[in-house]
Design a protein around this motif. Structure first.
Motif, PDB file in Angstrom:
ATOM      1  N   ARG A 386       0.828  -1.220   0.000  1.00  0.00           N
ATOM      2  CA  ARG A 386       0.000   0.000   0.000  1.00  0.00           C
ATOM      3  C   ARG A 386       0.849   1.250   0.000  1.00  0.00           C
ATOM      4  O   ARG A 386       0.421   2.297  -0.444  1.00  0.00           O
ATOM      5  CB  ARG A 386      -0.933   0.017   1.223  1.00  0.00           C
ATOM      6  CG  ARG A 386      -1.799  -1.176   1.239  1.00  0.00           C
ATOM      7  CD  ARG A 386      -3.124  -1.075   1.903  1.00  0.00           C
ATOM      8  NE  ARG A 386      -3.839  -2.276   1.484  1.00  0.00           N
ATOM      9  CZ  ARG A 386      -4.625  -2.356   0.435  1.00  0.00           C
ATOM     10  NH1 ARG A 386      -4.873  -1.299  -0.288  1.00  0.00           N
ATOM     11  NH2 ARG A 386      -5.184  -3.508   0.094  1.00  0.00           N
ATOM     12  N   ASP A 387       2.051   1.154   0.541  1.00  0.00           N
ATOM     13  CA  ASP A 387       2.884   2.345   0.675  1.00  0.00           C
ATOM     14  C   ASP A 387       4.351   1.913   0.671  1.00  0.00           C
ATOM     15  O   ASP A 387       4.690   0.894   1.277  1.00  0.00           O
ATOM     16  CB  ASP A 387       2.516   3.025   2.020  1.00  0.00           C
ATOM     17  CG  ASP A 387       3.243   4.336   2.222  1.00  0.00           C
ATOM     18  OD1 ASP A 387       3.616   4.972   1.225  1.00  0.00           O
ATOM     19  OD2 ASP A 387       3.451   4.720   3.384  1.00  0.00           O
ATOM     20  N   GLY A 388       5.191   2.660   0.015  1.00  0.00           N
ATOM     21  CA  GLY A 388       6.635   2.426   0.122  1.00  0.00           C
ATOM     22  C   GLY A 388       7.229   1.526  -0.947  1.00  0.00           C
ATOM     23  O   GLY A 388       8.446   1.331  -0.972  1.00  0.00           O
ATOM     24  N   ALA A 389       6.388   0.980  -1.845  1.00  0.00           N
ATOM     25  CA  ALA A 389       6.938   0.115  -2.906  1.00  0.00           C
ATOM     26  C   ALA A 389       7.770   0.950  -3.883  1.00  0.00           C
ATOM     27  O   ALA A 389       8.796   0.489  -4.395  1.00  0.00           O
ATOM     28  CB  ALA A 389       5.810  -0.594  -3.648  1.00  0.00           C
ATOM     29  N   ASP A 390       7.311   2.172  -4.157  1.00  0.00           N
ATOM     30  CA  ASP A 390       7.999   3.028  -5.139  1.00  0.00           C
ATOM     31  C   ASP A 390       9.437   3.305  -4.708  1.00  0.00           C
ATOM     32  O   ASP A 390      10.383   3.166  -5.488  1.00  0.00           O
ATOM     33  CB  ASP A 390       7.232   4.341  -5.347  1.00  0.00           C
ATOM     34  CG  ASP A 390       6.912   5.083  -4.064  1.00  0.00           C
ATOM     35  OD1 ASP A 390       7.055   4.490  -2.968  1.00  0.00           O
ATOM     36  OD2 ASP A 390       6.526   6.268  -4.141  1.00  0.00           O
ATOM     37  N   LYS A 391       9.584   3.659  -3.433  1.00  0.00           N
ATOM     38  CA  LYS A 391      10.930   3.997  -2.959  1.00  0.00           C
ATOM     39  C   LYS A 391      11.848   2.777  -3.015  1.00  0.00           C
ATOM     40  O   LYS A 391      12.989   2.871  -3.452  1.00  0.00           O
ATOM     41  CB  LYS A 391      10.780   4.541  -1.535  1.00  0.00           C
ATOM     42  CG  LYS A 391      11.957   4.476  -0.637  1.00  0.00           C
ATOM     43  CD  LYS A 391      11.740   5.399   0.539  1.00  0.00           C
ATOM     44  CE  LYS A 391      12.265   4.819   1.834  1.00  0.00           C
ATOM     45  NZ  LYS A 391      12.257   5.772   2.926  1.00  0.00           N
TER      46      LYS A 391
END
Ligand code: FAD
Length: 545
Positions: A386-391
């Motif tokens: 949900r969050d943090g995959a991009d980084k």
């Protein structure tokens, strides 16, 4: 010097504007078949869904571009033939045919949607251009309430999500047993769950043969009725013009170019989705239809023309797509592809939270890393969360570009405060796991190996709490909680023990304890969670087979 560019969007306009910055003297002509140049094709699905309410936000002012960069931009001009001997193009515009001379020709024609046969009984749209987008918005505004999206690639998924946003009932029909071929099956399971949870009716093994009498017809004869059909069955490089001109086309169907974007004719360069790339993992030919590469390679073409070039790096295929509340980020090869190629590899799954678990808002990232055991090179990565995959995918892509190997990921010094990451960042954790496997301090087995191991007599030990075990367990597992393991280890056989926990971390500790107590033991990589996700997709696979 007269440079003529065919195609005025990502690669073409990057080439044009960079060339002007490098060479004030060049004559630069951009011929674009469509009505718009340099439009934001990646934003099209989000105007359909109303997330980007202003249509104009996706468009560039062609006259302003022409003025600022002193470009001769001609929209609705389609190039239909290249006479290489005479260095002239055949161009059709407003029903007339003209000839256009060039000194240097740049082909930046992109990719073409593969079209589903249709009898015209219901609107069928791909989503590649502003016209396509307008057609979809028009159909929705005319009252379409149901849609069938054909194809489970990233454009199919983005369009499905945005049609749901507009209140349509959406069926997503995909030929295989999962969406997104850049994911392995166990990594696709959370995406399927997210689509279903948001009301998308997912159909696997649904190969469409065409659209007839108001319905998408599937190979098995089933009909999926709809007010609107989105054709997202796939794209192919637009290489027909190049092929007809006698330029080399590679085995993938993309225009063949060297590392300086030169085709087999030294006066013709090409970049973007129409072109075959060199794969970062094996150096072989690859089609990678992504905006970053199109923009970068288009820009490099200008450097080549101006004599300032450097070789293009091979393509990693770093990509990310949103599926409702999830982000799916990938690079490199999948396990499926490595197996098919017979390439030795190691697999790691982890499920850390994106930031410190105690800080509000922590959510799980499912991560998979594929590593060449001999060289320690990263061969692929998949991250869903949900969050943090991009980084994390960008850290991995950067590490690969810098030739940082898998075990060295543990040593990356990454920014940390509890709301942003963990003192051991998820990328560092991948490095620790890779290091343990490389050093032999951990032995793992994969979720899909369990049935075979159990048949061969391995004992499966679930080291989670009795409460977790009661809430859902792998068939055949016995429950010995981690904290009881030292006292109860004598209950377990000395050989052939597989331990598992929820995500793999307690299992790793359990395996270390048992190994030091003399047991032959392996840890189930990624734990119950990876097994559960893998089994979920395996059921589709069986249904489709
Ligand atoms: P395009 O940008 O497609 O431009 C090619 C142009 O050439 C077209 O405008 C076409 O009209 C013109 N043309 C073709 N033939 C002729 C001819 N004979 N004469 C004159 N003109 C011609 N990539 C990402 O990395 N991230 C994303 O989030 C993402 N989202 C996307 C969403 C959608 C809906 C789409 C369609 C694509 C998305 N992409 C994304 C892919 C990305 O947009 C492409 O990789 C990129 O635009 C390719 O650039 P290109 O210059 O090769 O081709």
């Amino acid at each position: 010097m007269r440079v003529v560019i065919v195609g005025g969007v990502a690669a073409g306009m990057s080439a044009a504007t960079r060339l002007r910055r490098l060479d004030e003297g060049a004559e630069i002509v951009v011929l674009e078949a469509g009505e718009h140049v340099s439009f934001a094709n990646c934003g099209l699905p989000y105007h359909v869904g109303g997330v980007i309410p202003e249509r104009a936000a996706l468009l560039r002012d062609a006259e302003g571009l022409a003025r600022r960069f002193r470009l001769d931009i001609r929209t609705r001009h389609r190039v239909t033939a290249v006479d290489r001997a005479a260095k002239r193009l055949r161009v059709e515009a407003d029903g007339a045919v003209a000839e256009e001379p060039y000194d240097v020709l740049v082909l930046a024609q992109g990719a073409e949607a593969e079209a589903l046969a249709s009898d015209g009984s219901v609107p069928v749209h791909a989503l590649r251009s502003v016209d396509d987008m307008d057609g979809i918005v028009g159909a929705v505004e005319a009252g379409a309430r149901t849609a069938v999206v054909v194809g489970g690639g990233y454009i199919g998924l983005e369009t499905a999500e945005n049609l749901v946003r507009r209140g349509l009932a959406v069926v997503l029909a995909t030929r295989g047993d999962q969406v997104l071929h850049t994911l392995d099956p166990e990594m696709a399971a959370p995406v399927h769950h997210e689509l279903a949870a948001n009301g998308v009716d997912l159909r696997f093994g649904a190969a469409a043969t065409g659209v007839e009498r108001g319905a998408v017809v599937l190979e098995d004869g089933e009909r999926l009725s709809a007010d609107l059909v989105i054709d997202a069955t796939g794209v192919a490089p637009r290489s027909d013009l190049a092929r007809a001109a006698g330029l080399d086309v590679g085995p993938t169907g993309g225009i063949a170019v060297d590392a300086r974007h030169r085709t087999s004719d030294p006066a013709i360069l090409a970049a973007g989705d129409a072109v075959e790339k060199r794969d970062a993992m094996d150096g072989g030919p690859a089609l990678v239809a992504l905006a970053g590469l199109a923009n970068r390679h288009g820009r490099s073409i200008a450097d080549v023309v101006a004599g300032e070039a450097e070789d293009a790096a091979p393509a990693l295929g770093t990509a990310i797509v949103q599926v409702f509340g999830l982000a799916v980020a990938t690079l490199g090869w999948t396990e499926r592809r490595l197996v098919a190629a017979g390439r030795a590899h190691r697999v790691l799954h982890t499920h850390p939270t994106q930031h410190a678990g105690y800080y509000p808002g922590a959510t799980v990232l499912s991560m998979k890393l594929l590593v060449d055991a001999a060289s320690d090179r990263v061969l692929g990565a998949q991250i869903v969360g949900r969050d943090g995959a991009d980084k994390r995918i960008d850290v991995l892509a950067t590490a690969i570009a810098g030739d940082i190997r898998a075990t060295a990921l543990s040593r990356l010094e990454l920014a940390y405060a509890p709301q942003f990451g963990s003192a051991k960042d998820p990328v560092n954790l991948l490095g620790y796991v890779a290091g343990n496997l490389a050093a032999g301090t951990a032995t793992t087995v994969q979720w899909h190996e369990l049935p075979r191991l159990q048949r061969e007599g391995w004992t499966l030990v679930d080291v989670r709490t009795p409460e977790e075990f009661a809430a859902g367990a792998i068939p055949g597992a016995v429950n010995v909680p981690l904290d009881d393991l030292r006292e109860r280890h004598a209950e377990l056989p000395a050989e052939r023990v597989v331990v598992h926990c929820q995500v793999g971390q307690r299992g790793s500790t359990a395996a270390r304890i048992l190994s030091q107590l003399g047991h032959e033991v392996a840890n189930l990589d990624g734990g119950y969670r990876t097994w559960r996700d893998g089994e979920a997709t395996r059921r589709h696979e069986e249904a489709v087979a």
